[in-house]
Scaffold this active site. Sequence first.
Site, PDB file in Angstrom:
ATOM      1  N   HIS A   1       0.811  -1.224   0.000  1.00  0.00           N
ATOM      2  CA  HIS A   1       0.000   0.000   0.000  1.00  0.00           C
ATOM      3  C   HIS A   1       0.844   1.273   0.000  1.00  0.00           C
ATOM      4  CE1 HIS A   1      -4.058  -1.792   0.725  1.00  0.00           C
ATOM      5  NE2 HIS A   1      -3.279  -2.829   0.972  1.00  0.00           N
TER       6      HIS A   1
ATOM      7  N   ASP B   1       3.357   9.369  -0.888  1.00  0.00           N
ATOM      8  CA  ASP B   1       2.192   8.610  -0.448  1.00  0.00           C
ATOM      9  C   ASP B   1       1.976   7.478  -1.436  1.00  0.00           C
ATOM     10  OD1 ASP B   1       0.043   8.123   1.243  1.00  0.00           O
ATOM     11  OD2 ASP B   1      -0.639  10.207   1.178  1.00  0.00           O
TER      12      ASP B   1
HETATM   13  C1  GDG Z   1      -2.069   3.745   3.358  1.00  0.00           C
HETATM   14  C2  GDG Z   1      -1.073   4.451   2.436  1.00  0.00           C
HETATM   15  C3  GDG Z   1      -2.810   4.418   0.622  1.00  0.00           C
HETATM   16  C4  GDG Z   1      -8.439   9.997   8.134  1.00  0.00           C
HETATM   17  N1  GDG Z   1      -8.805  10.717   9.211  1.00  0.00           N
HETATM   18  C5  GDG Z   1     -10.011  10.258   9.591  1.00  0.00           C
HETATM   19  C6  GDG Z   1     -10.373   9.224   8.724  1.00  0.00           C
HETATM   20  N2  GDG Z   1      -9.388   9.085   7.840  1.00  0.00           N
HETATM   21  C7  GDG Z   1      -9.413   8.112   6.739  1.00  0.00           C
HETATM   22  C8  GDG Z   1      -9.511   8.798   5.393  1.00  0.00           C
HETATM   23  C9  GDG Z   1      -8.974   7.728   4.462  1.00  0.00           C
HETATM   24  C10 GDG Z   1      -7.961   7.018   5.349  1.00  0.00           C
HETATM   25  O1  GDG Z   1      -8.235   7.365   6.697  1.00  0.00           O
HETATM   26  C11 GDG Z   1      -6.533   7.466   5.046  1.00  0.00           C
HETATM   27  O2  GDG Z   1      -6.135   6.876   3.856  1.00  0.00           O
HETATM   28  P1  GDG Z   1      -4.894   7.396   3.026  1.00  0.00           P
HETATM   29  O3  GDG Z   1      -4.907   6.690   1.715  1.00  0.00           O
HETATM   30  O4  GDG Z   1      -5.013   8.867   2.852  1.00  0.00           O
HETATM   31  O5  GDG Z   1      -3.582   7.131   3.890  1.00  0.00           O
HETATM   32  P2  GDG Z   1      -2.942   5.968   4.871  1.00  0.00           P
HETATM   33  O6  GDG Z   1      -3.711   5.801   6.109  1.00  0.00           O
HETATM   34  O7  GDG Z   1      -1.536   6.405   5.060  1.00  0.00           O
HETATM   35  O8  GDG Z   1      -3.006   4.605   4.032  1.00  0.00           O
HETATM   36  C12 GDG Z   1      -1.831   5.298   1.397  1.00  0.00           C
HETATM   37  C13 GDG Z   1      -3.680   3.602   1.555  1.00  0.00           C
HETATM   38  O9  GDG Z   1      -2.886   2.880   2.514  1.00  0.00           O
HETATM   39  C14 GDG Z   1      -4.562   2.619   0.792  1.00  0.00           C
HETATM   40  O10 GDG Z   1      -3.806   1.785  -0.034  1.00  0.00           O
HETATM   41  O11 GDG Z   1      -3.650   5.255  -0.165  1.00  0.00           O
HETATM   42  O12 GDG Z   1      -0.919   5.894   0.513  1.00  0.00           O
HETATM   43  O13 GDG Z   1      -0.174   5.272   3.174  1.00  0.00           O
HETATM   44  O14 GDG Z   1      -9.959   6.820   4.102  1.00  0.00           O
HETATM   45  O15 GDG Z   1     -10.843   9.162   5.137  1.00  0.00           O
HETATM   46  N3  GDG Z   1     -11.535   8.551   8.831  1.00  0.00           N
HETATM   47  C15 GDG Z   1     -12.385   8.913   9.841  1.00  0.00           C
HETATM   48  N4  GDG Z   1     -12.066   9.899  10.722  1.00  0.00           N
HETATM   49  C16 GDG Z   1     -10.906  10.597  10.640  1.00  0.00           C
HETATM   50  O16 GDG Z   1     -10.673  11.512  11.443  1.00  0.00           O
HETATM   51  N5  GDG Z   1     -13.551   8.270   9.990  1.00  0.00           N
END
Ligand code: GDG
Length: 425
Positions: free
Chosen positions: A131, A327
């Site tokens: 990821h 990312d």
């Molecule tokens: C890894 C990789 C890759 C965030 N704050 C809250 C909340 N979130 C949710 C967001 C989103 C998720 O968390 C974060 O996803 P990301 O993709 O931005 O980043 P990582 O957590 O680092 O994930 C990344 C991912 O895996 C998938 O393959 O895209 O690059 O690092 O869904 O909405 N959700 C809630 N409250 C919050 O305060 N409910």
Amino acid sequence: MKAALREDQQTLWFGWSGRQVEADADPMPSLDTHGTVTYATIPLTPAQHRGYYQRFSNGILWPLCHYRLGLMNYARADWLQYLEVNRMFARTLAPLLKPDDIIWVHDYHLLPLAQALRELGVTSPIGFFLHIPFPPWSLFRALPPATALLDDMKAYDLIGVQTEEDAQNLWECMRLEGMTDPSRVVACPIGIDPVSFSEEARDAFNGPEVRRLRESLHDEPLIIGVDRLDYSKGLEERFLGYERLLIRYPEHHRHVTYLQVAPVSRGEVEEYRLLRRQLDETIGRINGAFAAYDWTPIRYLTRPIARQTLAGFYRLADVALVTPLRDGMNLVAKEYVAAQDPEDPGALVLSHLAGAAPELDEALLVNPHDADAIADALHLALTMKKEERKRRWNILNSEIRNTTAGSWARDFLKALNRSRKASAG
Ligand code: GDG
């Protein structure tokens, strides 16, 4: 991940339960079935949690794969613990497997799992999805056990990564380790479930939380940022970019509000504690310098908020500011697009170093290290005409509807089947 599970077939989900328990022997998995999915979870001991999870996975592999060698703290004992926990996972998982199972392993915590399963005689197809980004060999080789780890990864039939750049980097490494078939490394960008996310956003928009946020803004524009509190997300650089906006474009004073949601993550790792302190200071400084008695430039939340509320906030926001330094993908960018009102969509400012950038190139792409570029993009986004916002959004929206969580899982599993057949034939 739930959006990727199919409801028409039995699935076993296996992983760490999130709990720590002192133990001398391998744990027994706890089983819990919901519909067609059985969750088998096991605890870690405090020593395993420290060496395997905090130190090797999050203190070594995470910074390395995000191109941050300076933050990598290597100790051989942690590497050995990482290998041993992967072997323990394999020993507890193997008895639960059926002969015709297809195994799909996720993320950097489990790079050697296939090899550990093979050593126990498991012959099922095993795929892996990473990821986070994968760096080039010139960087990856700084990891002392780089070749041992890559050698173990050859036990996967197929390895998926988020972007073509990651695939090229990983293939360069695997080729050096003697892999000969390039089709065993594929770029398979992950997506969201845009239809249900868009519905959630529409529903939440008329709910009490969004109403209260809207009322507090008095018809003035909102910029939103949503990230786990992690150094890869470029939060410090982003705040400095916003500060440059306030310095160079004073017409936004007392009008624009920037809401940053940054739930604390990995709070027990030293680098994350330091980062939190640094952000507290930067935000305090910027608010102190620019705020008026009736205007706070940055609102900052380190507690998570409910997913549906978040969807509504995205819909309300005029601009999303998504500027990671690196990312794997970044799902926030895709969620923001999905949540918009097609008749009056907001604008997305996106780091060109996010894995989402090649797909979402109709966003305002910026270099996250360039505070002035962030300021210019924010100003452009805040002043963009509706027709231009709609034009860009329509293209972005068709992108996120093309590659969804469901299509990502289907495409990966199809490729895994193909790759298994090729190596059998
Ligand atoms: C890894 C990789 C890759 C965030 N704050 C809250 C909340 N979130 C949710 C967001 C989103 C998720 O968390 C974060 O996803 P990301 O993709 O931005 O980043 P990582 O957590 O680092 O994930 C990344 C991912 O895996 C998938 O393959 O895209 O690059 O690092 O869904 O909405 N959700 C809630 N409250 C919050 O305060 N409910």
